[in-house]
Enzyme design. Structure first.
Site, PDB file in Angstrom:
ATOM      1  N   GLY A 136      41.449  36.796  39.920  1.00 30.82           N
ATOM      2  CA  GLY A 136      40.098  37.063  40.517  1.00 30.82           C
ATOM      3  C   GLY A 136      39.199  38.193  40.187  1.00 30.82           C
ATOM      4  O   GLY A 136      39.729  38.954  39.035  1.00 30.82           O
ATOM      5  N   VAL A 196      34.233  33.915  42.460  1.00 33.71           N
ATOM      6  CA  VAL A 196      33.062  33.051  41.847  1.00 33.71           C
ATOM      7  C   VAL A 196      32.138  32.573  42.974  1.00 33.71           C
ATOM      8  O   VAL A 196      31.054  32.381  42.716  1.00 33.71           O
ATOM      9  CB  VAL A 196      33.821  31.827  41.120  1.00 33.71           C
ATOM     10  N   SER A 197      32.488  32.466  44.205  1.00 31.62           N
ATOM     11  CA  SER A 197      31.558  31.868  45.284  1.00 31.62           C
ATOM     12  C   SER A 197      30.784  33.329  45.928  1.00 31.62           C
ATOM     13  O   SER A 197      30.113  33.014  46.720  1.00 31.62           O
ATOM     14  CB  SER A 197      32.200  31.237  46.222  1.00 31.62           C
ATOM     15  N   ALA A 205      53.144  32.121  42.607  1.00 25.40           N
ATOM     16  CA  ALA A 205      54.166  33.003  42.799  1.00 25.40           C
ATOM     17  C   ALA A 205      54.658  32.972  44.265  1.00 25.40           C
ATOM     18  O   ALA A 205      53.925  32.773  45.358  1.00 25.40           O
ATOM     19  CB  ALA A 205      53.533  34.533  42.608  1.00 25.40           C
ATOM     20  N   GLN A 209      36.604  39.614  59.766  1.00 26.58           N
ATOM     21  CA  GLN A 209      35.246  39.411  59.873  1.00 26.58           C
ATOM     22  C   GLN A 209      34.598  38.107  60.063  1.00 26.58           C
ATOM     23  O   GLN A 209      35.098  37.193  59.379  1.00 26.58           O
ATOM     24  CB  GLN A 209      34.828  40.093  58.582  1.00 26.58           C
ATOM     25  N   HIS A 253      31.183  36.324  59.649  1.00 21.51           N
ATOM     26  CA  HIS A 253      29.878  36.313  58.997  1.00 21.51           C
ATOM     27  C   HIS A 253      28.966  35.397  60.101  1.00 21.51           C
ATOM     28  O   HIS A 253      29.340  34.081  60.535  1.00 21.51           O
ATOM     29  CB  HIS A 253      30.031  35.605  57.732  1.00 21.51           C
ATOM     30  N   GLU A 257      24.137  36.561  53.226  1.00 26.21           N
ATOM     31  CA  GLU A 257      23.161  37.759  54.028  1.00 26.21           C
ATOM     32  C   GLU A 257      22.141  37.989  53.179  1.00 26.21           C
ATOM     33  O   GLU A 257      21.214  38.619  53.803  1.00 26.21           O
ATOM     34  CB  GLU A 257      24.277  38.875  54.262  1.00 26.21           C
TER      35      GLU A 257
HETATM   36  C1  LIG Z   1      31.674  32.696  50.057  1.00 20.94           C
HETATM   37  C2  LIG Z   1      31.893  34.091  49.886  1.00 20.94           C
HETATM   38  C3  LIG Z   1      30.952  34.932  49.423  1.00 20.94           C
HETATM   39  C4  LIG Z   1      31.212  36.344  49.286  1.00 20.94           C
HETATM   40  N1  LIG Z   1      30.015  37.181  49.051  1.00 20.94           N
HETATM   41  C5  LIG Z   1      29.924  38.220  48.758  1.00 20.94           C
HETATM   42  C6  LIG Z   1      29.253  39.158  48.301  1.00 20.94           C
HETATM   43  O1  LIG Z   1      28.103  38.531  48.232  1.00 20.94           O
HETATM   44  N2  LIG Z   1      29.469  40.437  47.997  1.00 20.94           N
HETATM   45  C7  LIG Z   1      30.762  41.109  48.469  1.00 20.94           C
HETATM   46  O2  LIG Z   1      30.973  42.213  48.163  1.00 20.94           O
HETATM   47  N3  LIG Z   1      31.602  40.410  48.879  1.00 20.94           N
HETATM   48  C8  LIG Z   1      31.516  38.800  49.161  1.00 20.94           C
HETATM   49  N4  LIG Z   1      32.535  38.072  49.416  1.00 20.94           N
HETATM   50  C9  LIG Z   1      33.950  38.814  49.449  1.00 20.94           C
HETATM   51  C10 LIG Z   1      34.405  38.944  47.963  1.00 20.94           C
HETATM   52  O3  LIG Z   1      33.917  37.892  47.336  1.00 20.94           O
HETATM   53  C11 LIG Z   1      35.946  38.618  48.245  1.00 20.94           C
HETATM   54  O4  LIG Z   1      36.529  39.653  48.893  1.00 20.94           O
HETATM   55  C12 LIG Z   1      36.569  39.066  46.568  1.00 20.94           C
HETATM   56  O5  LIG Z   1      35.831  38.299  45.567  1.00 20.94           O
HETATM   57  C13 LIG Z   1      37.842  38.895  46.511  1.00 20.94           C
HETATM   58  O6  LIG Z   1      38.340  39.125  45.297  1.00 20.94           O
HETATM   59  P1  LIG Z   1      39.930  39.241  44.790  1.00 20.94           P
HETATM   60  O7  LIG Z   1      39.859  39.474  43.297  1.00 20.94           O
HETATM   61  O8  LIG Z   1      40.514  40.207  45.703  1.00 20.94           O
HETATM   62  O9  LIG Z   1      40.577  37.915  45.198  1.00 20.94           O
HETATM   63  P2  LIG Z   1      39.964  36.240  44.612  1.00 20.94           P
HETATM   64  O10 LIG Z   1      38.957  36.381  44.115  1.00 20.94           O
HETATM   65  O11 LIG Z   1      40.183  35.205  45.838  1.00 20.94           O
HETATM   66  O12 LIG Z   1      41.316  36.112  43.610  1.00 20.94           O
HETATM   67  C14 LIG Z   1      42.648  35.625  44.150  1.00 20.94           C
HETATM   68  C15 LIG Z   1      43.400  35.245  43.031  1.00 20.94           C
HETATM   69  O13 LIG Z   1      44.781  35.346  43.241  1.00 20.94           O
HETATM   70  C16 LIG Z   1      45.336  34.227  42.761  1.00 20.94           C
HETATM   71  N5  LIG Z   1      46.537  33.746  43.765  1.00 20.94           N
HETATM   72  C17 LIG Z   1      46.645  33.870  45.041  1.00 20.94           C
HETATM   73  N6  LIG Z   1      47.653  33.624  45.504  1.00 20.94           N
HETATM   74  C18 LIG Z   1      48.662  33.395  44.464  1.00 20.94           C
HETATM   75  C19 LIG Z   1      49.847  33.125  44.361  1.00 20.94           C
HETATM   76  N7  LIG Z   1      50.809  32.659  45.223  1.00 20.94           N
HETATM   77  N8  LIG Z   1      50.299  32.597  43.077  1.00 20.94           N
HETATM   78  C20 LIG Z   1      49.500  33.166  41.932  1.00 20.94           C
HETATM   79  N9  LIG Z   1      48.380  33.421  42.044  1.00 20.94           N
HETATM   80  C21 LIG Z   1      47.625  33.468  43.323  1.00 20.94           C
HETATM   81  C22 LIG Z   1      44.542  33.187  42.771  1.00 20.94           C
HETATM   82  O14 LIG Z   1      44.659  32.239  41.768  1.00 20.94           O
HETATM   83  C23 LIG Z   1      43.171  33.954  42.253  1.00 20.94           C
HETATM   84  O15 LIG Z   1      42.949  33.990  41.027  1.00 20.94           O
HETATM   85  C24 LIG Z   1      32.184  36.811  49.761  1.00 20.94           C
HETATM   86  C25 LIG Z   1      33.422  35.922  50.021  1.00 20.94           C
HETATM   87  C26 LIG Z   1      33.116  34.516  50.284  1.00 20.94           C
HETATM   88  C27 LIG Z   1      34.543  33.723  50.655  1.00 20.94           C
END
Ligand SMILES: Cc1cc2nc3c(=O)[nH]c(=O)nc-3n(C[C@H](O)[C@H](O)[C@H](O)COP(=O)(O)OP(=O)(O)OC[C@H]3O[C@@H](n4cnc5c(N)ncnc54)[C@H](O)[C@@H]3O)c2cc1C
Length: 572
Positions: A14, A47-48, A158, A231, A233, A246
């Protein structure tokens, strides 16, 4: 067993994972990165993200102000030295994304647009209409493709960190397509696996957000920090939990009760036109209080309030928040140009996570790093401000990528290879046994009961008795989990095994949340207790740390780092 080796191993593709991978490649010309991800990277939850990413951009703003807003939003539980590092880097990271091609929305004069977000005292949230996460992730993904040293293992799950003598040197993961377990070895491992909102029933989080990385680190000996802070929302769609960003309030939307009143004006935060721009914890509480006072509207999924955008007009809605219109039309059959949208508080984000330092390193397990929502580097404290999470992924993804490379190149040993491969083989045997497991319990049933225990015990408002009951329920569910039966013993795309493993992770995460919440006898940020309504700095201006032990979690605390900003009453 196939053994795959890279210098740096990343779990997660991500926002945080991709940023870490790019940083690792930029930090060293010959480092190789293996990226293990249970999803194709562009499907990660990042992505969302809709609303945007915060970073100082205008003359009426300053680093000092962004720091102050973040600390106040956190109810003073964030570590101040880390927040300073974060704010200083956030706007630079957003500019870096611009250079990599992120299509930020712009003003007619060419400047990047910024919008209001809750708890931010000026407009500071950069956005790409209301599909910010999509555009940011796309930018990072495309940039990562420049490096053939980033080798992807898409759709690999994993299941275990390979740790020997307190040093992490790899991960066991299986290929979802074949069921084959492989041993991934590296000189450093970075977890970027995102959050675990799926411990609750109503959530904006994708079904895959099951706290896997939190459980992996926890079981490897790292503490989970500040887990009690979850949190809500205030504007999710009833039923599905789908997020209405928001940004809809940032652009001027109003929240109204069943009498059509802007009820937030009556509460003690955010005045006049800014009433809807309070922080998420406070607005979620206000909604519940309106429901309890009988001023909510009733629907098939319980009480809700109205998000009214009609006064913004069709043109502004289509220009600034087109996705909100699309979601409302598709999921509740309402066109917000003409009708208000039903919304309710839904679980959105976990402030807590894997304990790390400012470079993503985990105290206690050498060679293991974490960044993004899985981690608690501690900028969000007791309540995250909207739009601080996307830049958090960038800032600390980059720092952990660089720190991991520095560590790996300072002569980090490869580790005792045979012992590590042996651990992966043991994991293979465990998964084999799981595929053939006979037992009386059903995965779906335990997950349903877990969800309802968490909602009843650790919701927006909390109390001693209901939290204690929640801790008990989770413990019992853990016991029952040991007796689940698996009906599908095949290897190819065995989604039942995935669900079983995810449920195990959810149970670990839920237990840490409930144990931390029960022990914190105060109200701070998102942790609101009816029986202890006041914040209690004397006893609880401390991070909670939950550690794994075979006979149940251990809890202790660590002081918050205060540098220049003394905690104050949190008023808006
Ligand atoms: C609907 C929504 C809207 C949001 N809007 C905002 C916003 O506007 N602004 C903001 O600042 N934040 C926003 N947030 C929060 C923010 O998007 C997330 O906190 C952030 O994108 C998380 O990114 P990340 O890279 O930590 O994890 P993620 O994007 O969740 O990626 C996790 C990755 O880990 C991998 N993974 C997980 N478990 C395993 C496993 N067991 N083995 C191998 N791979 C694994 C997945 O495949 C994925 O690639 C939003 C969240 C949501 C749900």
């Amino acid at each position: 067993m196939e053994v795959i080796e890279h210098d740096i191993l990343l779990v997660g593709g991500g926002g945080a994972g991709l940023r870490a991978a790019i940083a690792a490649c930029e930090a060293s010309p010959d480092v190789s990165v293996g990226m293990v991800s249970k999803l194709y990277p562009m499907r990660s939850h990042t992505v969302s993200a809709e609303g945007g990413a915060a970073g100082v951009a205008r003359d009426d703003d300053s680093l000092e102000l962004h720091i102050q807003d973040t600390l106040k939003g956190s109810d003073y539980l964030a570590d101040q030295d880390v927040v300073e590092v974060f704010v200083d880097a956030a706007h630079k990271e957003l500019t870096q994304l611009e250079h990599w091609g992120c299509p930020w929305s712009r003003e007619p004069d060419g400047r990047v647009s910024v919008r209001f977000f809750g708890g931010m005292s000026v407009k500071r949230t950069w956005y790409a209409t209301d599909k910010t996460g999509f555009h940011m992730l796309h930018t990072l993904f495309q940039t990562s493709l420049k490096y053939d040293r980033i080798v992807r293992y898409d759709e690999y799950f994993a299941t275990r960190l390979l740790v020997r003598d307190g040093v992490c040197r790899g991960v066991a993961a299986f290929d979802l397509r074949t069921g084959e377990v492989k041993c991934f070895l590296g000189r450093a491992v970075i977890l970027a696996t995102g959050g675990g909102g799926r411990i609750f029933p109503f959530t904006t989080n994708a079904a895959v957000k099951t706290g896997d990385g939190m459980s992996l680190a926890y079981r490897a000996g790292v503490a989970l920090k500040d887990m009690e802070f979850v949190q809500y929302h205030p504007t999710g769609l009833p039923g599905t939990g789908i997020l209405i960003t928001e940004a809809s309030r940032g652009e001027g939307g109003h929240l109204k009760n069943k009498h059509g009143e802007r009820f937030l004006v009556e509460y003690d935060y955010g005045v006049g036109d800014r009433a809807e721009l309070g922080p998420r914890d406070m607005i979620s509480r206000a909604e519940i209080l309106e429901f309890e006072a009988g001023r909510g509207l009733r629907g098939p999924y319980g009480d809700y309030v109205h998000l009214d955008l009609r006064h913004l007009g069709e043109q502004k809605i289509d220009q600034r928040i087109p996705f909100v219109r699309e979601l409302a039309r598709n999921y509740v059959g309402i066109d917000p140009v003409w009708e208000p949208i039903p919304v309710r508080p839904v679980v959105h984000y976990m402030m807590g996570g894997v304990d790390t330092d400012v470079d993503g390193a985990t105290p206690g397990v050498e060679g293991l790093y974490a960044a993004g929502e899985v981690a608690c580097v501690s900028i969000n404290g007791a309540n995250r401000l909207g739009s601080n999470s996307l830049p958090e992924c960038l800032v600390f993804g980059k720092r952990s990528g660089e720190a991991a490379v520095a560590y790996a190149s300072q002569g980090a040993s490869e580790g005792p290879r045979e012992a590590l491969v042996g651990q992966a083989q043991a994991e293979e045997a465990r998964l084999d046994a799981l595929r053939h497991k006979v037992g009386g319990e059903k995965i779906a049933q335990i997950r349903r009961e877990l969800n309802s225990a968490m909602e009843q015990g650790c919701g927006v408002f909390r109390e001693e008795d209901s939290m204690a009951a929640c801790v008990d329920s989770v413990r019992q569910l853990k016991g029952r989990y040991a007796d689940i039966g698996i009906g599908d013993s095949s290897r190819i795309f065995n989604t039942e095994i995935v669900q079983a493993l995810e449920l195990g992770n959810l149970l670990d995460v839920a237990e840490a949340v409930a144990v931390g919440a029960l022990a914190r006898r105060e109200s701070r940020g998102a942790h609101t207790r009816r029986d202890y309504p006041e914040r209690n700095d004397a006893d609880y201006l401390r991070h909670s740390l939950v550690r794994f032990a075979a006979d149940g979690p251990r809890l202790d605390y660590r002081d918050v780092t205060i540098t220049r900003w003394q905690p104050q009453e949190r008023k808006y």
